[in-house]
Enzyme design. Structure first.
Site, mmCIF file in Angstrom:
data_model
loop_
_atom_site.group_PDB
_atom_site.id
_atom_site.type_symbol
_atom_site.label_atom_id
_atom_site.label_comp_id
_atom_site.label_asym_id
_atom_site.label_seq_id
_atom_site.Cartn_x
_atom_site.Cartn_y
_atom_site.Cartn_z
ATOM 1 N N GLN A 517 0.746 -1.055 -0.104
ATOM 2 C CA GLN A 517 0.044 -0.052 0.043
ATOM 3 C C GLN A 517 0.926 1.369 -0.104
ATOM 4 O O GLN A 517 1.647 1.340 0.794
ATOM 5 C CB GLN A 517 -1.060 -0.073 1.254
ATOM 6 C CG GLN A 517 -1.994 0.923 1.209
ATOM 7 C CD GLN A 517 -2.902 0.721 -0.095
ATOM 8 O OE1 GLN A 517 -2.944 -0.426 -0.618
ATOM 9 N NE2 GLN A 517 -3.875 1.802 -0.308
ATOM 10 N N LEU A 518 0.595 1.909 -1.033
ATOM 11 C CA LEU A 518 1.354 3.253 -1.304
ATOM 12 C C LEU A 518 1.466 4.203 0.088
ATOM 13 O O LEU A 518 0.650 4.659 0.650
ATOM 14 C CB LEU A 518 1.019 4.002 -2.597
ATOM 15 C CG LEU A 518 1.942 5.270 -3.141
ATOM 16 C CD1 LEU A 518 3.146 4.864 -3.511
ATOM 17 C CD2 LEU A 518 1.119 6.138 -3.743
ATOM 18 N N HIS A 519 2.714 4.232 0.409
ATOM 19 C CA HIS A 519 2.999 5.289 1.711
ATOM 20 C C HIS A 519 4.305 6.277 1.532
ATOM 21 O O HIS A 519 5.183 5.703 0.985
ATOM 22 C CB HIS A 519 2.941 4.314 2.799
ATOM 23 C CG HIS A 519 3.927 3.384 2.875
ATOM 24 N ND1 HIS A 519 3.836 2.154 2.305
ATOM 25 C CD2 HIS A 519 5.314 3.465 3.678
ATOM 26 C CE1 HIS A 519 4.978 1.519 2.555
ATOM 27 N NE2 HIS A 519 5.878 2.201 3.379
ATOM 28 N N LEU A 520 3.741 7.320 1.972
ATOM 29 C CA LEU A 520 4.975 8.557 1.902
ATOM 30 C C LEU A 520 5.409 8.657 3.343
ATOM 31 O O LEU A 520 4.819 8.636 4.144
ATOM 32 C CB LEU A 520 4.135 9.751 1.382
ATOM 33 C CG LEU A 520 5.006 11.068 1.454
ATOM 34 C CD1 LEU A 520 6.024 11.002 0.616
ATOM 35 C CD2 LEU A 520 4.347 12.243 1.671
#
Length: 617
Positions: A517-520
């Site tokens: 899951q894309l996370h910054l």
DNA sequence: GTTCTAGAAC
DNA sequence: GTTCTAGAAC
């Protein structure tokens, strides 16, 4: 064709368009109207008459072969399209084309919708809708208070418009200035003509950017604001005007997106439906843009460094137009029935269900809205219905079936993910089950503390979209999401800087994340944490394995995808201090060094917004 | 992502 | 002897 029978009478509150076949027709028309009262020359190719009782202006548009553009036309009119009309050899030909007719309508539409309906019916034979056109109105960036040279700025505007104008499909760009004698409009107009930029897709307009529809009849769904870096109301010019016109709703909506803006950047803010700019003018989005500042009296002056200035101004327009494109793209994903209604003015939207802003699509991406209606609704739904989050995810999704299955699950990039690597994905899909862990819940993203922080402050901005495991899945259509993630990350970094101004933050993504899951990552640069234990930990934040958010956004803008390469080699690189670049044999030695190293950060990090620091006082 | 731990490095 | 790394398991 001159329609003389229409000349003598013009009812109060009405406007009229007269189609002229040739110069003689125009002259005759003007003469006829002059007989009724004094006629003003409003602008090139356009004449008007103010009826003091009717409070509405009568316009006669002149369509001829070629009109030389005078740069200064004195007038008391409120607003009027500033030439750049389609040109053709036969006025009747133009009249038959929808686009020319749109220009006519836009040029002299009256104040109320009812009136403009009358206008259209009374004067134009065919009923050509202008509603499907999405329009971005933007002021010239940096040429007013920031004192950027007009000549250079006009080159950049035309260059950037030329670059984007072909990507617009059924949308257009309008450069707006308040004054008729505007030097920048005149320069841009001339240069755009020289470059043969399609005048249906780009033109200039004189008027107040907050009253384009009500006063100028020019319907602009999106307007750009020449913002200040704090994204605060006040100051003067366009920024003050837009914040005043949009009311508190814009301030609140802006705060949700970002607290500040770097020069060269833009942030798209959906305008809540209770904003007067939305209800009166039909503006659905405001894009704040910050350009370079050449004014020594204002913050971050570039001291006349036009190398930097030009590059930042280019970035600013790129960000602005890219933001506009992302709005177009999200609109084009709406079901047809809804997109047909998109251009309806708010006045037309008697049925709130017809308001596209109140709809979510069935596609795998939600059309993001944080304006009042949807936000309230989604909050209510959360309480009443656990399926809210599932509604957001794709019904057709073929991956990520969240069951008790301990086996490895496949993501969109067909990488396999261990069960331990799914934690963020579960949070993103079911935030309601993780309320205690979340710092902030927004439509598109969640904010939470990293469970194993590698520095004093280490937050994650987590995308809520299904189907985005990591950078490898990110494409052009996710640009707006990336910008939102960046803006939210920046907002939190600034919030933390407020608590401790000695901190320095960096925002970025792992090339090949361990967690799905894309996370910054929003991480302070002290790296003072017991959880930072090994080479992989260090290198994942201090080599090219860590992709700065600003760079990723640029890559997506320019190439449509992020560069992914050499992910493993980065992680096994020697251990080097992130400040002085000295090498260290092992983690304990490196950690004792970084605890005392005071060297300035490398230039590459200090430039272009890679680091977030407290403003110098 | 973490934990555990064998074995290399010192 | 202790410290540290790196691979396996979860």
């Amino acid at each position: 064709m001159l329609q003389k029978k229409e000349l003598p009478k013009l009812n109060e509150g009405f406007a009229r368009i007269v189609f002229c076949h040739n110069e003689n027709d125009v002259e005759a028309t003007i003469k006829a109207y002059t007989a009724l009262g004094p006629l003003d020359t409003l602008s090139n190719g356009c004449f008007g008459q103010k009826n003091p009782d009717a409070k509405i202006q009568l316009g006669i548009m002149k369509f001829l072969k070629k009109v030389e553009a005078p740069s200064n036309v004195g007038s008391s009119s409120d607003s009027v399209q500033d030439s750049a009309y389609p040109q053709a050899s036969d006025a009747n030909n133009i009249c038959c084309k929808g686009t020319a007719k749109e220009s006519l309508l836009l040029g002299v539409a009256s104040k109320e919708v009812k009136e403009s309906e009358n206008l259209a019916k009374g004067s134009v034979d065919d009923d050509v809708s202008v509603d499907e056109i999405t329009t971005l109105a933007f002021p010239s960036i940096s040429t007013a208070d920031f004192q950027f040279n007009n000549e250079t700025a006009s080159d950049i505007i035309v260059e950037k418009v030329e670059e984007f104008v072909n990507k617009l499909e059924n949308a257009r760009l309008v450069l707006v200035d308040l004054t008729h004698g505007s030097k920048i409009l005149s320069l841009v107009r001339t240069k755009a003509e020289k470059r043969n930029i399609d005048s249906k897709k780009f033109f200039t307009f004189v008027g107040n950017i907050t009253q384009l529809y009500s006063q100028g009849g020019l319907r602009c769904n999106v307007i750009a604001n020449a913002a200040n870096w704090r994204l605060k109301p006040g100051g003067g010019g366009v920024n003050a005007a837009i914040f005043t016109a949009a009311g508190l709703a814009l301030e609140t909506a802006t705060k949700e997106r970002a607290n500040s803006l770097l020069p060269g950047h833009a942030v798209v803010v959906p305008l809540p439906s209770d904003s007067p700019l939305y209800t009166r003018e039909g503006v659905s989005h405001v894009i704040h843009v910050l350009g370079p500042n050449m004014n020594p009296q204002r913050p971050n002056s570039l001291n006349n460094d036009y190398n930097k200035g030009c590059s930042i101004l280019r970035e600013a327009y790129t960000s602005l137009f890219t933001g506009f494109l992302s709005i177009l793209r999200s609109r084009s994903k709406l079901p047809r029935r809804i997109s047909e209604k998109l251009a309806l003015t708010p006045l037309d939207l008697k049925d709130p269900s017809l308001d596209p802003r109140n709809h979510l699509t069935n596609s795998d991406q939600k059309i993001k809205r944080d304006d009042g209606c949807v936000y309230e609704r989604s909050k209510k739904c959360k309480g009443a219905n656990d399926e809210t989050v599932a509604d957001i995810s794709a019904p057709s999704s073929t991956y990520g079936k969240v069951t008790g299955d301990k086996s490895k699950l496949e993501g969109p990039t067909s990488k396999t993910w261990g069960s331990w690597a799914q934690a963020l994905y579960h949070i993103a899909m079911h935030p309601e089950k993780h309320k205690d862990e979340l710092l902030e819940v927004l439509d598109d993203v969640l904010v939470l503390n990293d469970l194993y922080p590698k520095a004093c402050k280490h937050l994650l901005v987590l995308a809520r979209h299904e189907g985005l495991d990591g950078l490898v899945d990110v494409h052009q259509e996710h640009l707006q999401l990336l910008m939102t993630m960046h803006a939210v990350g920046l907002k939190w970094a600034e919030k933390l800087l407020h608590e401790d101004s000695s901190m320095v933050f960096r925002l970025g993504y792992h090339l090949a994340p361990s967690m799905r899951q894309l996370h910054l990552h929003v991480i302070s640069q002290d790296f003072n944490s017991n959880h930072l234990k090994n080479k992989k930990h260090w290198n994942s934040f201090n080599t090219a394995f860590f992709r700065d958010s600003v760079d990723v956004i640029e890559e997506i803008k320019n190439h449509g995808k992020a560069t992914i390469k050499d992910e493993d080699s980065q992680l096994s690189m020697e251990l080097r201090c992130h400040r002085c670049r000295s090498a260290h044999p092992n983690i304990p030695r490196l950690k004792s060094h970084i605890s005392i190293c005071q060297a300035p950060f490398p230039h590459a990090l200090l430039e272009n917004g890679h680091l977030v620091l407290a403003p110098k006082t």
